[in-house]
Motif scaffolding. Structure first.
Motif, PDB file in Angstrom:
ATOM      1  N   SER A   6      -3.230  14.368  -0.218  1.00  0.00           N
ATOM      2  CA  SER A   6      -3.542  15.442  -1.147  1.00  0.00           C
ATOM      3  C   SER A   6      -2.236  16.034  -1.667  1.00  0.00           C
ATOM      4  O   SER A   6      -1.196  15.944  -1.020  1.00  0.00           O
ATOM      5  CB  SER A   6      -4.382  16.513  -0.466  1.00  0.00           C
ATOM      6  OG  SER A   6      -3.670  17.059   0.627  1.00  0.00           O
ATOM      7  N   GLY A   7      -2.299  16.597  -2.831  1.00  0.00           N
ATOM      8  CA  GLY A   7      -1.106  17.177  -3.432  1.00  0.00           C
ATOM      9  C   GLY A   7      -1.058  16.841  -4.903  1.00  0.00           C
ATOM     10  O   GLY A   7      -2.063  16.452  -5.502  1.00  0.00           O
ATOM     11  N   PRO A   8       0.100  16.967  -5.497  1.00  0.00           N
ATOM     12  CA  PRO A   8       0.226  16.689  -6.937  1.00  0.00           C
ATOM     13  C   PRO A   8      -0.216  15.274  -7.270  1.00  0.00           C
ATOM     14  O   PRO A   8       0.008  14.345  -6.499  1.00  0.00           O
ATOM     15  CB  PRO A   8       1.724  16.857  -7.204  1.00  0.00           C
ATOM     16  CG  PRO A   8       2.265  17.600  -6.036  1.00  0.00           C
ATOM     17  CD  PRO A   8       1.349  17.335  -4.879  1.00  0.00           C
ATOM     18  N   THR A   9      -0.865  15.129  -8.405  1.00  0.00           N
ATOM     19  CA  THR A   9      -1.339  13.812  -8.816  1.00  0.00           C
ATOM     20  C   THR A   9      -0.345  13.096  -9.710  1.00  0.00           C
ATOM     21  O   THR A   9      -0.538  11.941 -10.031  1.00  0.00           O
ATOM     22  CB  THR A   9      -2.690  13.920  -9.558  1.00  0.00           C
ATOM     23  OG1 THR A   9      -2.522  14.791 -10.687  1.00  0.00           O
ATOM     24  CG2 THR A   9      -3.763  14.456  -8.633  1.00  0.00           C
ATOM     25  N   GLU A  10       0.711  13.782 -10.123  1.00  0.00           N
ATOM     26  CA  GLU A  10       1.725  13.152 -10.956  1.00  0.00           C
ATOM     27  C   GLU A  10       2.579  12.207 -10.113  1.00  0.00           C
ATOM     28  O   GLU A  10       2.919  12.540  -8.977  1.00  0.00           O
ATOM     29  CB  GLU A  10       2.642  14.206 -11.586  1.00  0.00           C
ATOM     30  CG  GLU A  10       1.961  15.037 -12.644  1.00  0.00           C
ATOM     31  CD  GLU A  10       1.604  14.240 -13.869  1.00  0.00           C
ATOM     32  OE1 GLU A  10       2.429  13.401 -14.306  1.00  0.00           O
ATOM     33  OE2 GLU A  10       0.507  14.437 -14.391  1.00  0.00           O
ATOM     34  N   PRO A  11       2.917  11.043 -10.654  1.00  0.00           N
ATOM     35  CA  PRO A  11       3.821  10.145  -9.917  1.00  0.00           C
ATOM     36  C   PRO A  11       5.161  10.833  -9.671  1.00  0.00           C
ATOM     37  O   PRO A  11       5.592  11.676 -10.467  1.00  0.00           O
ATOM     38  CB  PRO A  11       3.992   8.948 -10.848  1.00  0.00           C
ATOM     39  CG  PRO A  11       2.873   9.051 -11.827  1.00  0.00           C
ATOM     40  CD  PRO A  11       2.495  10.498 -11.910  1.00  0.00           C
ATOM     41  N   ARG A  12       5.805  10.483  -8.579  1.00  0.00           N
ATOM     42  CA  ARG A  12       7.122  11.059  -8.276  1.00  0.00           C
ATOM     43  C   ARG A  12       8.096  10.740  -9.392  1.00  0.00           C
ATOM     44  O   ARG A  12       8.078   9.663  -9.965  1.00  0.00           O
ATOM     45  CB  ARG A  12       7.648  10.489  -6.978  1.00  0.00           C
ATOM     46  CG  ARG A  12       6.888  10.973  -5.781  1.00  0.00           C
ATOM     47  CD  ARG A  12       7.524  10.455  -4.534  1.00  0.00           C
ATOM     48  NE  ARG A  12       6.683  10.768  -3.397  1.00  0.00           N
ATOM     49  CZ  ARG A  12       6.912  10.367  -2.185  1.00  0.00           C
ATOM     50  NH1 ARG A  12       7.969   9.641  -1.928  1.00  0.00           N
ATOM     51  NH2 ARG A  12       6.101  10.688  -1.208  1.00  0.00           N
ATOM     52  N   LEU A  49       0.834  -1.202   0.000  1.00  0.00           N
ATOM     53  CA  LEU A  49       0.000   0.000   0.000  1.00  0.00           C
ATOM     54  C   LEU A  49       0.870   1.253   0.000  1.00  0.00           C
ATOM     55  O   LEU A  49       0.623   2.204  -0.763  1.00  0.00           O
ATOM     56  CB  LEU A  49      -0.927   0.004   1.218  1.00  0.00           C
ATOM     57  CG  LEU A  49      -2.036  -1.039   1.214  1.00  0.00           C
ATOM     58  CD1 LEU A  49      -2.671  -1.153   2.597  1.00  0.00           C
ATOM     59  CD2 LEU A  49      -3.087  -0.718   0.166  1.00  0.00           C
ATOM     60  N   GLN A  50       1.898   1.260   0.818  1.00  0.00           N
ATOM     61  CA  GLN A  50       2.768   2.430   0.907  1.00  0.00           C
ATOM     62  C   GLN A  50       3.552   2.652  -0.379  1.00  0.00           C
ATOM     63  O   GLN A  50       3.754   3.791  -0.790  1.00  0.00           O
ATOM     64  CB  GLN A  50       3.706   2.292   2.105  1.00  0.00           C
ATOM     65  CG  GLN A  50       2.960   2.406   3.417  1.00  0.00           C
ATOM     66  CD  GLN A  50       3.803   2.068   4.635  1.00  0.00           C
ATOM     67  OE1 GLN A  50       4.744   1.279   4.561  1.00  0.00           O
ATOM     68  NE2 GLN A  50       3.446   2.663   5.769  1.00  0.00           N
ATOM     69  N   ARG A  51       3.957   1.573  -1.040  1.00  0.00           N
ATOM     70  CA  ARG A  51       4.693   1.719  -2.298  1.00  0.00           C
ATOM     71  C   ARG A  51       3.835   2.328  -3.397  1.00  0.00           C
ATOM     72  O   ARG A  51       4.360   2.911  -4.334  1.00  0.00           O
ATOM     73  CB  ARG A  51       5.267   0.381  -2.768  1.00  0.00           C
ATOM     74  CG  ARG A  51       6.549   0.032  -2.055  1.00  0.00           C
ATOM     75  CD  ARG A  51       7.271  -1.068  -2.751  1.00  0.00           C
ATOM     76  NE  ARG A  51       6.695  -2.334  -2.342  1.00  0.00           N
ATOM     77  CZ  ARG A  51       7.021  -3.503  -2.849  1.00  0.00           C
ATOM     78  NH1 ARG A  51       7.901  -3.587  -3.800  1.00  0.00           N
ATOM     79  NH2 ARG A  51       6.464  -4.607  -2.403  1.00  0.00           N
ATOM     80  N   THR A  52       2.510   2.208  -3.300  1.00  0.00           N
ATOM     81  CA  THR A  52       1.629   2.821  -4.296  1.00  0.00           C
ATOM     82  C   THR A  52       1.348   4.274  -3.980  1.00  0.00           C
ATOM     83  O   THR A  52       0.638   4.939  -4.712  1.00  0.00           O
ATOM     84  CB  THR A  52       0.284   2.070  -4.414  1.00  0.00           C
ATOM     85  OG1 THR A  52      -0.438   2.214  -3.191  1.00  0.00           O
ATOM     86  CG2 THR A  52       0.488   0.608  -4.757  1.00  0.00           C
ATOM     87  N   GLY A  53       1.899   4.781  -2.880  1.00  0.00           N
ATOM     88  CA  GLY A  53       1.711   6.164  -2.505  1.00  0.00           C
ATOM     89  C   GLY A  53       0.590   6.384  -1.510  1.00  0.00           C
ATOM     90  O   GLY A  53       0.273   7.520  -1.168  1.00  0.00           O
TER      91      GLY A  53
END
Length: 61
Positions: free
Chosen positions: A50-56, A21-25
Motif C-alpha cells: 500500500s502507498g503511492p501508486t506512482e512509479p518510483r 516480481l520484486q522488480r515490478t514492485g
C-alpha cells in the motif's frame, strides 16, 4: 556456452521469477514448491504494498 547448451522455451528458475516480481514492485509474501511427479514448480504469492501508486522516480504533474 555452446549453442547446443541453449534450450528454447525453458522456464526460469525460482530466484529469477522472484527477482522479476520484486522488480515490478511486488512483495513476495509466500514461496512454495508444488511437486509434480519427479519434479515440480515454484508457487509465489505476492502483493503490491500500500502507498503511492506512482512509479518510483516519477513526480506527479
Amino acid at each position: 556456452m555452446n549453442i547446443s547448451d541453449v534450450q528454447i522455451g525453458v522456464q526460469a528458475d525460482a530466484p529469477t521469477y522472484r527477482s522479476w516480481l520484486q522488480r515490478t514492485g511486488l512483495q513476495v509474501t509466500v514461496q512454495d514448491f508444488i511437486a509434480e511427479g519427479d519434479s515440480g514448480h515454484a508457487l509465489f504469492w505476492a502483493r503490491r504494498p500500500s502507498g503511492p501508486t506512482e512509479p518510483r522516480g516519477k513526480n506527479p504533474p
